[in-house]
Design an enzyme around this catalytic site. Sequence first.
Site, PDB file in Angstrom:
ATOM      1  N   LYS A 156     -21.340  16.480  10.937  1.00 51.76           N
ATOM      2  CA  LYS A 156     -20.128  16.951  11.595  1.00 51.76           C
ATOM      3  C   LYS A 156     -19.522  15.887  12.508  1.00 51.76           C
ATOM      4  O   LYS A 156     -18.302  15.800  12.660  1.00 51.76           O
ATOM      5  CB  LYS A 156     -20.440  18.220  12.412  1.00 51.76           C
ATOM      6  N   SER A 165       0.815  -1.210   0.000  1.00 48.95           N
ATOM      7  CA  SER A 165       0.000   0.000   0.000  1.00 48.95           C
ATOM      8  C   SER A 165       0.857   1.272   0.000  1.00 48.95           C
ATOM      9  O   SER A 165       1.507   1.566  -0.995  1.00 48.95           O
ATOM     10  CB  SER A 165      -0.956  -0.030   1.195  1.00 48.95           C
TER      11      SER A 165
END
Length: 337
Positions: free
Chosen positions: A202, A150
């Site tokens: 949020k 990765s």
Amino acid sequence: MKKKQLIGIIITGVVIIAVGITGILSNILADRFFNNGRKTFGSAFEKFVEDELNGKVLLPENEFIGVINIVGEIGASSSRFVSSGTYNHSMYMNYIDQMKESDLNQGILLYVDSPGGAVYQSDELYLKLMEYKRETNRPIWAYFASEACSGGYYIAMAADKIYANRNCWTGSIGVIVSLVNCKDLYDKLGIKEIDITSGENKAMGSSGLDLTEEQAEILQGLVDDAFDQFVDIVKEGRGLDEAVVRNLADGRIYSAKQAKENRLIDEIGSMEEEKRDFTSEIGCDPNIQFYAPVNEMGSFFSTIFGAVEDVLPKSDIDFAADIVENSGNGVLKYYAK
């Protein structure tokens, strides 16, 4: 255990730690003192602290190939006071800048033994390496040890040539965001999370709240954008068609043999074989120094804190906090689970 025995053990431990700390610090300063020809211990100490705090690396005085050890998880390191055995982002960013300005530097060898890490730091180091190549026209080669997955693979796309150990695992081309949902546990304990927010999304990803379908789509969009960037980097770095990269990039891990067959690496061999071929390719002295900087302050402080950890083992709460912080912090990662 009697109180007097316990006190004796504690005093002995403190003395051993103090002696060890003194030895480490004196060795570091002595090395800097003699190597730099400082006239006084005070000036050597002052220069040592200044260089460490500014992230400067003491470069060799002869021609060298710089080694960057991408070992462990890739992430932020705002302080120099971290273990010398872990990835130190700020030190390597400064090291590359210093090598750009050094006429003695002949190239860079990336030593990768990492499962990957944060998207931001992986990309920032990759861009810094590409800047180095563009401004110096010097080569970058990479060596994959036990794993180069990765984010570790992402950074290596700056390399002109990649060698891998025959037992290496690599690939894992993809992006992940991990979250930990503790809502059921909170309910059993009678704990309720209350967030005062400016918008309904949020607090998304908070451990005490369920993720809504809309929030899952928002996070998926972030993952997709980072994945597209990863595909482009591999496409450019390995000279492959986008369709080929996307077919390979389903997150799976490849053996060294499979990686070579799919053109994800160039050669399978040992570190010594790569060093030999690297020096031959650029036409330099085969005995040239391969120089890897050491995070001296990190070694110093990790010794202190390691000794303290041996005396004060982690509690169950500490282990639980580590799981939440490292496995479910909501950070975009190029990382092999």
